[in-house]
Design a protein around this motif. Structure first.
Motif, mmCIF file in Angstrom:
data_model
loop_
_atom_site.group_PDB
_atom_site.id
_atom_site.type_symbol
_atom_site.label_atom_id
_atom_site.label_comp_id
_atom_site.label_asym_id
_atom_site.label_seq_id
_atom_site.Cartn_x
_atom_site.Cartn_y
_atom_site.Cartn_z
ATOM 1 N N ARG A 1 6.117 -2.490 -4.213
ATOM 2 C CA ARG A 1 7.217 -1.856 -3.468
ATOM 3 C C ARG A 1 6.766 -0.509 -2.913
ATOM 4 N N ASN B 1 4.132 -0.794 -0.180
ATOM 5 C CA ASN B 1 4.631 -1.364 1.076
ATOM 6 C C ASN B 1 5.752 -0.551 1.709
ATOM 7 N N THR B 2 6.019 0.653 1.173
ATOM 8 C CA THR B 2 7.119 1.482 1.680
ATOM 9 C C THR B 2 6.591 2.778 2.269
ATOM 10 N N ASP B 3 7.081 3.129 3.441
ATOM 11 C CA ASP B 3 6.744 4.414 4.052
ATOM 12 C C ASP B 3 7.539 5.505 3.347
ATOM 13 N N SER C 1 9.687 -0.244 5.570
ATOM 14 C CA SER C 1 8.404 -0.865 5.250
ATOM 15 C C SER C 1 7.300 -0.155 6.027
ATOM 16 N N ASN C 2 6.081 -0.199 5.500
ATOM 17 C CA ASN C 2 4.967 0.457 6.173
ATOM 18 C C ASN C 2 4.074 -0.540 6.896
ATOM 19 N N ALA D 1 2.940 -3.705 4.892
ATOM 20 C CA ALA D 1 3.977 -4.736 4.797
ATOM 21 C C ALA D 1 4.183 -5.421 6.148
ATOM 22 N N ARG E 1 3.990 -9.415 7.096
ATOM 23 C CA ARG E 1 5.158 -10.099 7.657
ATOM 24 C C ARG E 1 4.854 -10.692 9.035
ATOM 25 N N PHE F 1 13.552 -7.409 9.599
ATOM 26 C CA PHE F 1 12.460 -6.600 9.042
ATOM 27 C C PHE F 1 12.219 -5.395 9.953
ATOM 28 N N ALA G 1 9.957 -1.683 10.168
ATOM 29 C CA ALA G 1 8.845 -0.935 9.573
ATOM 30 C C ALA G 1 8.475 0.250 10.463
#
Length: 355
Positions: A174, A177-179, A185-186, A189, A193, A249, A251
């Protein structure tokens, strides 16, 4: 011009320069490569800077990965290797416990069989035989039950440890994959996707990639400083997220670039969604509540491409990027849908993306 609004000394656009350097060298825009170039650029690791420079302008992915393994001790691969080692150890321990339990049950079963034979034998006095059998079975049953309880407890402990490792991996994934700034999402991720878009060819006609790039963002950073720029990025992210379905989604894929992967919509519906985001941002006030300085207007240019216009993730991203370029070149603050035949005008500077 007020002091509050006076331009500050220009600050290098680190993200833009790093991305440009990677593009110039033909390096894939994946997170681990960006991490290498970022650390080398800011100079926090002089040895890495020297080693990366020594690779020249045609570094292979294998060479870059080797450099990352050498300089980054807490890489994703190392985290996963550690988790794999811990889970493997717990599984081996669990198998030992189960094998011991199997041996114990086999011994108990053998004892039951022998006792049954003795009871069926007519050579011993019935009362004495039954008394001895009861004593043997009572002790064996008690030992077996105690062993079973210890086995259950041991299995439960090892299962809990494996569950802890799983939760650690989930949390690591998590975070990885997170900014951290926008909570979207970064790029890592996003890459995963985007690759999954082509898993089901039947969905390509109703799946789209949308790229959104904040207009004149470099000027905002140069004028008001990066702290203000960060707040604007966070606000833009929240506006985008609030104007799309929960299952879409979203990002942050670069310094001021955002990406949306939209499933289950026609081109007209995707363009309508993009226009809604654009109009909402255009109307959103960007002011300092304390100083009353107005940082706006803040607008975005957006490119849209349906997955059916591409054969793979790379081509889909490239064609969406062409549509985004077209929006910038058309005067910014607009949305353009990719059409066959669209091309980038490479005679113009790539810096259009940073303005």
């Amino acid at each position: 011009m007020t002091a509050a609004a006076a331009p500050k000394a220009q600050v290098p656009d680190v993200a833009g320069q790093i991305t440009y350097a990677m593009r110039s060298m033909g390096v894939a825009p994946i997170p681990r490569n960006y991490e290498l170039f970022y650390e080398a650029y800011i100079g926090s690791n002089p040895a890495l800077t020297r080693d990366l420079a020594a690779l020249g302008s045609q570094a292979s992915q294998e060479e870059l990965d080797a450099l990352g393994a050498q300089h980054f001790t807490h890489s994703p691969a190392r985290v996963l290797d550690d988790a794999h080692t811990r889970i493997a150890a717990e599984l081996e321990g669990l198998l030992r416990v189960l094998r011991q339990e199997q041996t114990s049950l086999e011994s108990y079963n053998k004892l039951l069989g022998e006792t049954c034979k003795r009871i069926n034998s007519k050579s011993a006095a019935s009362l004495e035989l039954i008394e001895n059998a009861i004593t043997i079975l009572t002790e064996a049953t008690g030992d077996t039950m105690a062993h079973g309880e210890r086995t259950v407890e041991n299995v439960a402990q090892r299962s809990q440890e494996m569950d802890r490792v799983r939760k650690e991996l989930d949390e690591y994934k998590r975070i990885a994959n997170t900014d951290s700034l926008t909570r979207l999402s970064n790029r890592r991720a996003f890459d995963d996707r985007l690759a999954a878009v082509f898993d089901n060819p039947a969905l390509k006609p109703i799946t789209a990639l949308v790229l959104a790039d904040i207009d004149n963002f470099k000027k905002i950073n140069d004028t008001y400083g990066h702290p203000v720029g960060d707040k604007i990025l966070a606000t833009v992210a929240s506006v985008i997220r609030a104007n799309v379905r929960r299952d879409i989604f979203v990002a942050r894929t670069g310094g001021e670039e955002f990406a949306l992967i939209v499933d289950g919509n026609t081109p007209e519906e995707v363009m309508s969604m993009a226009e809604r985001i654009r109009r909402t941002l255009e109307a959103t006030p960007f002011k300092n509540s304390r100083t009353r300085v107005n940082y706006g207007p803040v607008t975005v240019s957006m490119g849209v491409c349906m997955a059916s216009n591409a054969d793979d993730p790379g081509e889909l991203y490239y064609k969406t990027d062409i549509a985004l370029y077209g929006a910038k070149n058309a005067g910014r603050n607009c949305c353009i849908l990719y059409q066959d035949g669209m091309q980038k005008d490479f005679s113009k500077s790539w810096l259009i993306y940073k303005s």
